[in-house]
Enzyme design. Sequence first.
Site, PDB file in Angstrom:
ATOM      1  N   GLU A  57       0.864  -1.188   0.000  1.00 35.24           N
ATOM      2  CA  GLU A  57       0.000   0.000   0.000  1.00 35.24           C
ATOM      3  C   GLU A  57       0.897   1.233   0.000  1.00 35.24           C
ATOM      4  O   GLU A  57       1.803   1.357   0.833  1.00 35.24           O
ATOM      5  CB  GLU A  57      -0.906  -0.036   1.231  1.00 35.24           C
ATOM      6  CG  GLU A  57      -1.602   1.268   1.569  1.00 35.24           C
ATOM      7  CD  GLU A  57      -2.555   1.774   0.485  1.00 35.24           C
ATOM      8  OE1 GLU A  57      -3.399   0.997   0.021  1.00 35.24           O
ATOM      9  OE2 GLU A  57      -2.421   2.963   0.092  1.00 35.24           O
ATOM     10  N   ASP A  76      -6.405  -4.344  -5.614  1.00 32.99           N
ATOM     11  CA  ASP A  76      -7.424  -3.474  -5.016  1.00 32.99           C
ATOM     12  C   ASP A  76      -7.012  -2.016  -5.184  1.00 32.99           C
ATOM     13  O   ASP A  76      -7.351  -1.157  -4.376  1.00 32.99           O
ATOM     14  CB  ASP A  76      -7.562  -3.834  -3.527  1.00 32.99           C
ATOM     15  CG  ASP A  76      -8.782  -3.202  -2.890  1.00 32.99           C
ATOM     16  OD1 ASP A  76      -9.767  -2.960  -3.606  1.00 32.99           O
ATOM     17  OD2 ASP A  76      -8.759  -2.937  -1.675  1.00 32.99           O
TER      18      ASP A  76
END
Lengths: 364, 364
Positions: free
Chosen positions: A217, A273
């Site tokens: 991330e 994602d």
Amino acid sequence: MKTAFDTSVFPISADCNAVLKALQPIFQEQGMTETVHNWEDHGYLATYIKKNGSFANLRIHPHGLVLVDLQSYNDHIKGREEVDQLLNKVEERMKELFHGNIKRVKRLPAILRGGVIDRYWPTADGRLVEYDIDEVVYDEDSPFQNIKILHSKQFGNILILSGDVNLAESDLAYTKAIMGSGKEDYTGKEVLILGGGDGGILYEIVKLKPKMVTMVEIDQMVIDGCKKYMRKTCGDVLDNLKGECYQVLIEDCIPVLKRYAKEGRMFDYVINDLTAVPISTSPEEDSTWEFLRLILDLSMKVLKQDGKYFTQGNCINLTDALTLYEEQLSRLYCPVEFSKETVCVPSYMELWVFYTIWKKQTDI
Amino acid sequence: MKTAFDTSVFPISADCNAVLKALQPIFQEQGMTETVHNWEDHGYLATYIKKNGSFANLRIHPHGLVLVDLQSYNDHIKGREEVDQLLNKVEERMKELFHGNIKRVKRLPAILRGGVIDRYWPTADGRLVEYDIDEVVYDEDSPFQNIKILHSKQFGNILILSGDVNLAESDLAYTKAIMGSGKEDYTGKEVLILGGGDGGILYEIVKLKPKMVTMVEIDQMVIDGCKKYMRKTCGDVLDNLKGECYQVLIEDCIPVLKRYAKEGRMFDYVINDLTAVPISTSPEEDSTWEFLRLILDLSMKVLKQDGKYFTQGNCINLTDALTLYEEQLSRLYCPVEFSKETVCVPSYMELWVFYTIWKKQTDI
């Protein structure tokens, strides 16, 4: 701060002047000052101004449509009652004038503008929807994006990244869908998550006893916000960046993927994602598609021959964007096949398409 | 017919007059005629009128909020581009004036009013939501209600009764929930459906080999509309009012329930698909609650001792109405227990509560 907004539609067949004359007294009774514009060909606009800063627009179209808009700065409840009373009178007067022969009357809920709480977050296909937001929980700008976490009475906290509704605490359906809708066995598997800063996917997979989950991330601030305010989604999984069977890397996923590809590191599952399919399909967006293909190509390089790649696509109504995405899949370095599934994610207010992509199995 | 509607919010700390002077030229360049109202204490309202029948309201509040509303009768796409260009200019000019120091800029999608297709069907908790309606499939007044079937690009056909979104072809989740969420065995059972004119429940139960399903729907026109336009929901089950294991009675359910109670006819399942819990909780609505209790009492009379009663409740946000409903359950002729479940029904745009009610089992 409140903006009352309401409509009344009366398809009629009478001259505009008669309608204006019939409705004028209603506004004048309120102590409103009138300014009338007569277009001759396009009917009337009457503007009514009140001493307290409110005003009304009465627009009368010659083919029989009457629109009433009210804007006020009043206290919420009091303003709504006032609006209702005024519109009831407009409706009554119009029914009298046309002896009940009115095709349609429609009132819309008031739009609340300019307040601390913004309740309007349009869907990916551009529709106006009002959320039941009652609190701003978190609102910060990171080096990458604006991060908001807003509280919805029904959906719980909602993560909104640069204006896009990402995930609410009610949205386990999203996490399940992007994990393969319960049809996969994650036990003892190697998993790579690209993005996923809300921690939802990581939290759900860790429960399933994988060998190792690596999450990449880019934005530490998303993690900071979510670990505090999206705990129904991420549990305690973001409290540490390292656990028994997972690690979180705060990095851009492109160099990480390149490194893994070079090292020959392989995964059973890659879950992207990161971002929705770009909504725009105009030529200048070509670089976005190239970015998407780069991610896909690199992901395929680190995906085992029998591995699976999961990603969210887009809302079901953006068919052009979905088609363009599927076209990219035929342009990867290796042949792939895919399936898709449409899922209802509660806080999205629109149906969403998810993809499963795998390497085409040749001559076994 | 199009009404463009847009907002720009600029929390500022300057005098209103400077803002007005900065923005005036943008509207004047468009060949718009200006009328300015100065409240002294409440800022300015400038109204700009164009020859083609469009107009704009520029509302400048003294504490630093600027609202721009545009209304036009233009062709859809052209109107939207024009609006975007104008609002871009407003935004640029404001950023210049305040050296980029603007807290928030927000634009809302245009609201389309007065057309054949109405896209705005507020939620049960009163929020404004726009549906992706692209066709009016059916629109008739029956002796009981207005019946609309509108086509949504993503949800399929949607049944709207007197303005309330009832069920879309996408909403199998509703039908499953009101049948007990897959936990019941309908094989060989006696089932009574109250309402249910869209045929969804009947269609799903008939597949499960019940002994006999009796459906009591008051409005033949709902059945006529749904059997033609909601076939994804009802299949062919409404083509005949009688099948191998079902019958449909076109009747008010109250006398039917009374008759069955008198005859001692008993059911394994009673499914009430009649009406939502009344939204109003004001005293004059007492008769509605009495009606609900009458239905519940009569249903309990025809329900076997180990039978189950299923019904939809209301949207999860109307907590007062849900509480009032639950209070009614303690006032029935026989003691009952209940459980509830919250379900996401795709076309509702809000979470919905469903109830399971059963007779309290005493001293066994």
